[in-house]
Design an enzyme around this catalytic site. Sequence first.
Site, PDB file in Angstrom:
ATOM      1  CG  HIS A 138     -26.319 -16.131  -7.294  1.00 21.93           C
ATOM      2  ND1 HIS A 138     -25.500 -16.826  -8.158  1.00 21.93           N
ATOM      3  CD2 HIS A 138     -26.297 -16.824  -6.124  1.00 21.93           C
ATOM      4  CE1 HIS A 138     -25.020 -17.898  -7.545  1.00 21.93           C
ATOM      5  NE2 HIS A 138     -25.476 -17.913  -6.307  1.00 21.93           N
ATOM      6  NE  ARG A 192     -20.279 -17.158  -2.388  1.00 19.49           N
ATOM      7  CZ  ARG A 192     -21.274 -18.024  -2.340  1.00 19.49           C
ATOM      8  NH1 ARG A 192     -21.151 -19.151  -1.645  1.00 19.49           N
ATOM      9  NH2 ARG A 192     -22.408 -17.794  -2.975  1.00 19.49           N
ATOM     10  CG  HIS A 223     -20.904 -24.237  -4.508  1.00 18.41           C
ATOM     11  ND1 HIS A 223     -20.245 -23.097  -4.116  1.00 18.41           N
ATOM     12  CD2 HIS A 223     -22.183 -23.863  -4.780  1.00 18.41           C
ATOM     13  CE1 HIS A 223     -21.087 -22.073  -4.146  1.00 18.41           C
ATOM     14  NE2 HIS A 223     -22.271 -22.513  -4.553  1.00 18.41           N
ATOM     15  CG  ASP A 236     -25.775 -21.483  -7.976  1.00 17.53           C
ATOM     16  OD1 ASP A 236     -24.863 -21.479  -7.128  1.00 17.53           O
ATOM     17  OD2 ASP A 236     -26.988 -21.371  -7.667  1.00 17.53           O
TER      18      ASP A 236
END
Length: 291
Positions: free
Chosen positions: A177, A120, A29, A244
């Site tokens: 994940h 997403r 991100h 992540d």
Amino acid sequence: MDPRACLGPRPPASPRRKPPPGAWDTHFHVLGPQARFPYSPTRKYTPPDAPLEACLRLHRTLGIDYGLVVHANTHGFDNRVDLDAVARAQGRYFAVVRLDGRCTAERAAELHAAGARGVRFAFNPEHGGSLDKAVFERVLEAVAPLGWFVELHFEADALPGLESWLKAIPAVVVIDHIGRVDAGRGVDQEPFRILRALIRRQNFWVKLSGIDRISRRPFPYDDVAPFAAALVEIAADRLIWGSDWPHTGVFDPARMPDDASLLDALAGLVPDDEIRRRILVDNPRRLLRLT
């Protein structure tokens, strides 16, 4: 009351094992700077800025060449931060955006031209967001002509209730994940049995990301290894890796992972060099239709 402040990432370190040339980080991100890209007032927590410059520095240190900027719920439905990162990364990044019921085919086409390749839906309660299936169908209809994938983030215990719906999605589905399974419950737990069944379907992919979130052990997170091995056995050509970064929603310094260690841990989860190279290099390119 302001949302709780959470921690920022550790300074980047070099991995012991450099990834192969052309490696991808398919889950990170870019956050802020908030003065330019404000956070959503409905966010669940407040991470410090994690701007593009810090992200590029991380990837240089890790030896990562390409990436997918994944929209974080922190920014609500404002995708400007992701598209700005794609534009300034000069061909290194694509984006996974977040869309609501106002999405149109015309807007989706504009996002595609700006570097978006997926949408997403993050409805894991810990990180905020909820699943509105009517909105999902509208968005899916808008992006279908573009060949985008759909990325889903949910809690593992939601899988039994989602299974039938997931199987009916007429698009490529990428699950974040490792489905947020609890590694301490073993590979025979119901959510992972469902995940194994799903990835047998050719339109399903899984991200080997967030292993620090699902593991009950410190580095090298070896309780995740049986899960990775099971997924490799079924669909080594539909697994991808992500850091992540910057690890949003972490409040305990002891739980903040080291990104170099996360990359090094992949060698333990996937010991075969050729399969690991496919996960890092070839599979992301096929997902994005670059090959």
